[in-house]
Scaffold this motif. Structure first.
Motif, mmCIF file in Angstrom:
data_model
loop_
_atom_site.group_PDB
_atom_site.id
_atom_site.type_symbol
_atom_site.label_atom_id
_atom_site.label_comp_id
_atom_site.label_asym_id
_atom_site.label_seq_id
_atom_site.Cartn_x
_atom_site.Cartn_y
_atom_site.Cartn_z
ATOM 1 N N ASN A 157 -14.823 86.299 20.325
ATOM 2 C CA ASN A 157 -15.006 85.014 19.662
ATOM 3 C C ASN A 157 -14.537 83.852 20.536
ATOM 4 O O ASN A 157 -15.266 82.872 20.745
ATOM 5 N N ILE A 158 -13.335 83.958 21.049
ATOM 6 C CA ILE A 158 -12.737 82.838 21.769
ATOM 7 C C ILE A 158 -13.458 82.598 23.103
ATOM 8 O O ILE A 158 -13.582 81.451 23.556
ATOM 9 N N THR A 159 -13.955 83.658 23.729
ATOM 10 C CA THR A 159 -14.688 83.478 24.979
ATOM 11 C C THR A 159 -16.071 82.892 24.738
ATOM 12 O O THR A 159 -16.573 82.123 25.561
ATOM 13 N N TRP A 160 -16.710 83.242 23.621
ATOM 14 C CA TRP A 160 -17.990 82.611 23.258
ATOM 15 C C TRP A 160 -17.785 81.107 23.065
ATOM 16 O O TRP A 160 -18.561 80.291 23.559
ATOM 17 N N GLU A 161 -16.728 80.764 22.352
ATOM 18 C CA GLU A 161 -16.432 79.342 22.112
ATOM 19 C C GLU A 161 -16.091 78.609 23.407
ATOM 20 O O GLU A 161 -16.473 77.454 23.596
ATOM 21 N N PHE A 162 -15.373 79.271 24.297
ATOM 22 C CA PHE A 162 -15.056 78.666 25.593
ATOM 23 C C PHE A 162 -16.335 78.415 26.391
ATOM 24 O O PHE A 162 -16.523 77.324 26.959
ATOM 25 N N LEU A 163 -17.210 79.413 26.434
ATOM 26 C CA LEU A 163 -18.447 79.300 27.210
ATOM 27 C C LEU A 163 -19.314 78.154 26.719
ATOM 28 O O LEU A 163 -19.817 77.353 27.522
ATOM 29 N N PHE A 164 -19.474 78.047 25.401
ATOM 30 C CA PHE A 164 -20.384 77.040 24.863
ATOM 31 C C PHE A 164 -19.691 75.715 24.532
ATOM 32 O O PHE A 164 -20.330 74.798 24.017
ATOM 33 N N SER A 165 -18.401 75.631 24.847
ATOM 34 C CA SER A 165 -17.701 74.346 24.771
ATOM 35 C C SER A 165 -17.612 73.686 26.141
ATOM 36 O O SER A 165 -17.797 72.474 26.265
ATOM 37 N N PHE A 166 -17.342 74.491 27.180
ATOM 38 C CA PHE A 166 -17.036 73.935 28.492
ATOM 39 C C PHE A 166 -18.072 74.241 29.573
ATOM 40 O O PHE A 166 -18.207 73.474 30.518
ATOM 41 N N VAL A 167 -18.785 75.355 29.449
ATOM 42 C CA VAL A 167 -19.684 75.779 30.519
ATOM 43 C C VAL A 167 -21.154 75.534 30.174
ATOM 44 O O VAL A 167 -21.904 74.996 30.994
ATOM 45 N N MET A 168 -21.562 75.916 28.961
ATOM 46 C CA MET A 168 -22.974 75.821 28.568
ATOM 47 C C MET A 168 -23.150 75.131 27.224
ATOM 48 O O MET A 168 -23.792 75.668 26.319
ATOM 49 N N PRO A 169 -22.586 73.941 27.022
ATOM 50 C CA PRO A 169 -22.794 73.245 25.745
ATOM 51 C C PRO A 169 -24.260 72.859 25.582
ATOM 52 O O PRO A 169 -24.916 72.464 26.544
ATOM 53 N N PHE A 170 -24.786 73.009 24.358
ATOM 54 C CA PHE A 170 -26.211 72.733 24.175
ATOM 55 C C PHE A 170 -26.485 71.589 23.204
ATOM 56 O O PHE A 170 -27.632 71.205 22.993
ATOM 57 N N HIS A 171 -25.409 71.018 22.581
ATOM 58 C CA HIS A 171 -25.593 69.860 21.709
ATOM 59 C C HIS A 171 -24.225 69.206 21.524
ATOM 60 O O HIS A 171 -23.228 69.897 21.337
ATOM 61 N N PRO A 172 -24.142 67.863 21.565
ATOM 62 C CA PRO A 172 -22.835 67.187 21.466
ATOM 63 C C PRO A 172 -22.058 67.531 20.203
ATOM 64 O O PRO A 172 -20.850 67.808 20.268
ATOM 65 N N LEU A 173 -22.723 67.543 19.036
ATOM 66 C CA LEU A 173 -22.021 67.867 17.793
ATOM 67 C C LEU A 173 -21.590 69.329 17.784
ATOM 68 O O LEU A 173 -20.483 69.658 17.330
ATOM 69 N N GLN A 174 -22.471 70.197 18.284
ATOM 70 C CA GLN A 174 -22.110 71.607 18.375
ATOM 71 C C GLN A 174 -20.902 71.782 19.275
ATOM 72 O O GLN A 174 -20.007 72.591 18.999
ATOM 73 N N GLN A 175 -20.842 71.021 20.351
ATOM 74 C CA GLN A 175 -19.735 71.137 21.293
ATOM 75 C C GLN A 175 -18.413 70.761 20.637
ATOM 76 O O GLN A 175 -17.385 71.406 20.872
ATOM 77 N N ILE A 176 -18.443 69.741 19.789
ATOM 78 C CA ILE A 176 -17.228 69.317 19.086
ATOM 79 C C ILE A 176 -16.737 70.414 18.146
ATOM 80 O O ILE A 176 -15.552 70.770 18.126
#
Length: 216
Positions: free
Chosen positions: A48-67
């Motif tokens: 879980n935490i690595t998925w969140e890290f990847l899509f928060s810092f490395v591969m974000p795909f939408h600003p609201l999703q990133q937040i």
């Protein structure tokens, strides 16, 4: 990508995912500190935490999703702290840190590999894979340590959050056989988990003024 449901319904479902999963993390943290334990299986937490890290810092795909994903990542960091802190007394001879950090590295590489291999920049396949694994491991954790770190509120909010995500994702990708299988299996396991938590709550705590405390 399709849109079977109206945009307004999809927005409500997105809000439901963000709200109910945030509530789930908060309840897990609260129950963990209260019971002096950790409330998420470590394998699920690493995924879980690595998925969140990847899509928060490395591969974000939408600003609201990133937040939202960043918020989840920070909450999961607290749960990871709980695991390191409270697992000392539970299994003092277990080499915790090397195993956990190795698992985090493996999980991060697998998430990235799946996103690239399946051309899935949103991480939906790995996300629902995590949800399915999490639903199985929560049941195993409940059977192993009863209601320590668990509650009916965690069970309900986890199920509703995942159900919102499943319906929303089905609206976008209705023809994905793999995703549809994971939606159904996860929902069934979440219902089983709710029933098990409720059953243990009723059995362990007498019907008195303390009954209400078992559900927290």
């Amino acid at each position: 990508m399709e849109h079977i449901l109206p945009l307004q319904i999809e927005l409500i479902l997105q809000f439901g995912v963000a709200f109910f999963w945030t509530i789930t993390y908060i309840w897990i943290i609260y129950k963990g500190f209260r019971d002096r334990t950790y409330g998420m299986p470590i394998a699920a937490l690493c995924a879980n935490i690595t998925w969140e890290f990847l899509f928060s810092f490395v591969m974000p795909f939408h600003p609201l999703q990133q937040i939202v994903t960043l918020l989840w990542f920070l909450l999961d960091c607290i749960i990871l702290f709980q695991f390191f802190y409270f697992s000392k007394s539970l299994s003092p001879k277990w080499p915790i840190k090397p195993i956990v950090f190795s698992s985090l590295g493996i999980a991060l590489l697998l998430h990235y590999g799946m996103a690239v291999e399946f051309q899935d920049p949103e991480g939906k396949y790995s996300a629902f894979g995590i949800n399915l694994m999490m639903s199985m491991l929560f049941i195993k954790m409940l059977l192993k340590q009863d209601l320590q770190g668990q509650s009916i509120y965690i069970a309900y909010s986890k199920m509703v959050g995942t159900l919102c995500a499943s319906i929303w994702c089905y609206s976008l990708y209705p023809h994905s056989i793999l995703l549809n299988i994971m939606y159904i299996l996860t929902f069934i396991l979440d219902v089983v988990y709710i029933l098990l938590v409720y059953n243990k709550s009723v059995k362990i705590v007498p019907r008195s003024s303390t009954t209400h405390r078992a559900f927290y």
